[in-house]
Design a protein around this motif. Structure first.
Motif, PDB file in Angstrom:
ATOM      1  N   ARG A   1       0.802  -1.222   0.000  1.00  0.00           N
ATOM      2  CA  ARG A   1       0.000   0.000   0.000  1.00  0.00           C
ATOM      3  C   ARG A   1       0.837   1.274   0.000  1.00  0.00           C
ATOM      4  N   THR A   2       2.110   1.175  -0.380  1.00  0.00           N
ATOM      5  CA  THR A   2       2.932   2.367  -0.582  1.00  0.00           C
ATOM      6  C   THR A   2       2.513   3.010  -1.899  1.00  0.00           C
ATOM      7  N   CYS A   3       2.423   4.342  -1.905  1.00  0.00           N
ATOM      8  CA  CYS A   3       2.014   5.064  -3.113  1.00  0.00           C
ATOM      9  C   CYS A   3       3.168   5.899  -3.655  1.00  0.00           C
ATOM     10  N   LEU A   4       3.339   5.858  -4.954  1.00  0.00           N
ATOM     11  CA  LEU A   4       4.274   6.748  -5.629  1.00  0.00           C
ATOM     12  C   LEU A   4       3.625   8.121  -5.665  1.00  0.00           C
ATOM     13  N   VAL A   5       4.273   9.124  -5.081  1.00  0.00           N
ATOM     14  CA  VAL A   5       3.712  10.465  -5.025  1.00  0.00           C
ATOM     15  C   VAL A   5       4.208  11.305  -6.190  1.00  0.00           C
ATOM     16  N   SER A   6       5.511  11.252  -6.444  1.00  0.00           N
ATOM     17  CA  SER A   6       6.050  12.026  -7.567  1.00  0.00           C
ATOM     18  C   SER A   6       7.377  11.440  -8.013  1.00  0.00           C
ATOM     19  N   ALA A   7       7.678  11.673  -9.274  1.00  0.00           N
ATOM     20  CA  ALA A   7       8.969  11.292  -9.839  1.00  0.00           C
ATOM     21  C   ALA A   7       9.284  12.316 -10.924  1.00  0.00           C
ATOM     22  N   LEU A   8      10.500  12.818 -10.909  1.00  0.00           N
ATOM     23  CA  LEU A   8      10.898  13.753 -11.944  1.00  0.00           C
ATOM     24  C   LEU A   8      12.394  13.660 -12.169  1.00  0.00           C
ATOM     25  N   GLY A   9      12.805  14.092 -13.307  1.00  0.00           N
ATOM     26  CA  GLY A   9      14.223  14.055 -13.621  1.00  0.00           C
ATOM     27  C   GLY A   9      14.570  15.077 -14.683  1.00  0.00           C
ATOM     28  N   THR A  10      15.844  15.381 -14.755  1.00  0.00           N
ATOM     29  CA  THR A  10      16.371  16.274 -15.777  1.00  0.00           C
ATOM     30  C   THR A  10      17.464  15.522 -16.517  1.00  0.00           C
ATOM     31  N   VAL A  11      17.394  15.550 -17.819  1.00  0.00           N
ATOM     32  CA  VAL A  11      18.379  14.865 -18.640  1.00  0.00           C
ATOM     33  C   VAL A  11      19.252  15.910 -19.328  1.00  0.00           C
ATOM     34  N   HIS A  12      20.549  15.778 -19.179  1.00  0.00           N
ATOM     35  CA  HIS A  12      21.536  16.610 -19.879  1.00  0.00           C
ATOM     36  C   HIS A  12      21.357  18.112 -19.672  1.00  0.00           C
ATOM     37  N   ASP A  13      21.115  18.537 -18.440  1.00  0.00           N
ATOM     38  CA  ASP A  13      21.106  19.965 -18.152  1.00  0.00           C
ATOM     39  C   ASP A  13      22.517  20.486 -18.406  1.00  0.00           C
ATOM     40  N   PRO A  14      22.689  21.570 -19.188  1.00  0.00           N
ATOM     41  CA  PRO A  14      24.035  22.013 -19.540  1.00  0.00           C
ATOM     42  C   PRO A  14      24.874  22.483 -18.354  1.00  0.00           C
ATOM     43  N   ILE A  15      24.247  22.872 -17.256  1.00  0.00           N
ATOM     44  CA  ILE A  15      24.992  23.348 -16.089  1.00  0.00           C
ATOM     45  C   ILE A  15      25.147  22.260 -15.040  1.00  0.00           C
ATOM     46  N   PHE A  16      24.057  21.596 -14.682  1.00  0.00           N
ATOM     47  CA  PHE A  16      24.070  20.651 -13.573  1.00  0.00           C
ATOM     48  C   PHE A  16      24.150  19.191 -13.990  1.00  0.00           C
ATOM     49  N   GLY A  17      23.978  18.889 -15.253  1.00  0.00           N
ATOM     50  CA  GLY A  17      23.909  17.494 -15.664  1.00  0.00           C
ATOM     51  C   GLY A  17      22.518  16.957 -15.382  1.00  0.00           C
ATOM     52  N   GLY A  18      22.394  15.661 -15.183  1.00  0.00           N
ATOM     53  CA  GLY A  18      21.094  15.071 -14.906  1.00  0.00           C
ATOM     54  C   GLY A  18      20.813  15.002 -13.419  1.00  0.00           C
ATOM     55  N   ASN A  19      19.548  14.854 -13.079  1.00  0.00           N
ATOM     56  CA  ASN A  19      19.163  14.565 -11.702  1.00  0.00           C
ATOM     57  C   ASN A  19      17.854  13.800 -11.721  1.00  0.00           C
ATOM     58  N   PHE A  20      17.559  13.146 -10.604  1.00  0.00           N
ATOM     59  CA  PHE A  20      16.358  12.334 -10.495  1.00  0.00           C
ATOM     60  C   PHE A  20      15.841  12.453  -9.067  1.00  0.00           C
ATOM     61  N   SER A  21      14.537  12.693  -8.909  1.00  0.00           N
ATOM     62  CA  SER A  21      13.909  12.769  -7.586  1.00  0.00           C
ATOM     63  C   SER A  21      12.645  11.934  -7.591  1.00  0.00           C
ATOM     64  N   ILE A  22      12.392  11.264  -6.465  1.00  0.00           N
ATOM     65  CA  ILE A  22      11.200  10.428  -6.354  1.00  0.00           C
ATOM     66  C   ILE A  22      10.732  10.433  -4.908  1.00  0.00           C
ATOM     67  N   SER A  23       9.413  10.411  -4.698  1.00  0.00           N
ATOM     68  CA  SER A  23       8.839  10.405  -3.356  1.00  0.00           C
ATOM     69  C   SER A  23       7.746   9.358  -3.249  1.00  0.00           C
ATOM     70  N   TYR A  24       7.726   8.688  -2.108  1.00  0.00           N
ATOM     71  CA  TYR A  24       6.722   7.670  -1.819  1.00  0.00           C
ATOM     72  C   TYR A  24       6.016   8.012  -0.508  1.00  0.00           C
ATOM     73  N   LEU A  25       4.714   7.768  -0.448  1.00  0.00           N
ATOM     74  CA  LEU A  25       3.947   7.869   0.779  1.00  0.00           C
ATOM     75  C   LEU A  25       3.750   6.454   1.301  1.00  0.00           C
ATOM     76  N   LEU A  26       4.191   6.214   2.536  1.00  0.00           N
ATOM     77  CA  LEU A  26       4.100   4.892   3.136  1.00  0.00           C
ATOM     78  C   LEU A  26       2.749   4.718   3.825  1.00  0.00           C
ATOM     79  N   PRO A  27       2.317   3.491   4.051  1.00  0.00           N
ATOM     80  CA  PRO A  27       1.003   3.241   4.639  1.00  0.00           C
ATOM     81  C   PRO A  27       0.793   3.883   6.014  1.00  0.00           C
ATOM     82  N   ASP A  28       1.862   4.108   6.774  1.00  0.00           N
ATOM     83  CA  ASP A  28       1.717   4.710   8.102  1.00  0.00           C
ATOM     84  C   ASP A  28       1.641   6.236   8.059  1.00  0.00           C
ATOM     85  N   GLY A  29       1.645   6.819   6.844  1.00  0.00           N
ATOM     86  CA  GLY A  29       1.557   8.263   6.688  1.00  0.00           C
ATOM     87  C   GLY A  29       2.902   8.957   6.600  1.00  0.00           C
TER      88      GLY A  29
END
Length: 134
Positions: A15-43
């Motif tokens: 019962r864990t829920c994926l809340v968000s996922a995002l990423g940047t590919v080939h940013d000319p200054i920072f390169g790539g990045n990836f972020s993801i968040s999950y909401l667990l059943p206990d809140g």
């Protein structure tokens, strides 16, 4: 594609829920990045942010997030003329942890003590599906 390997938990509680996922590919200054968040059943929540490792510091470390008690105003009566803090359920405070796996710098926020969070960090794996199994 991102320029680094994404590491995710191989298992999350039912019962864990994926809340968000995002990423940047080939940013000319920072390169790539990836972020993801999950909401667990206990809140509680787990959030991970990953990017290419760029500096020399690679030790695993955690810092506790500050916790501030909330006060709930109660109606004034002769017995209690001031607002009082109402008890809140005790929950393990979140910690912000960081470390390096291979060429990936990982920062995450999750509840738990440093030992448990180090175990969580050590179990992160590449090639894991983003959406948790139900």
């Amino acid at each position: 594609m991102l320029g680094f390997t994404v590491y995710l938990p191989p298992r999350l509680p039912a019962r864990t829920c994926l809340v968000s996922a995002l990423g940047t590919v080939h940013d000319p200054i920072f390169g790539g990045n990836f972020s993801i968040s999950y909401l667990l059943p206990d809140g509680s929540a787990i959030s991970l942010s990953e990017a290419p490792h760029r500096n020399q510091k690679s030790l695993f470390q955690c810092t506790a997030s500050p916790v501030t008690p909330t006060a709930t105003a109660r109606p004034q009566t002769k017995a209690s003329p001031t607002a009082q803090a109402s008890p809140t359920p005790t929950r393990t405070p979140n910690q912000i942890c960081s470390g390096v796996r291979g060429e990936t710098s990982i920062v995450f926020s999750a509840p738990g003590d440093e030992k448990a969070l180090k175990q969580f960090f050590d179990t992160l794996q590449p090639d894991v599906a983003w959406v948790p199994l139900s």
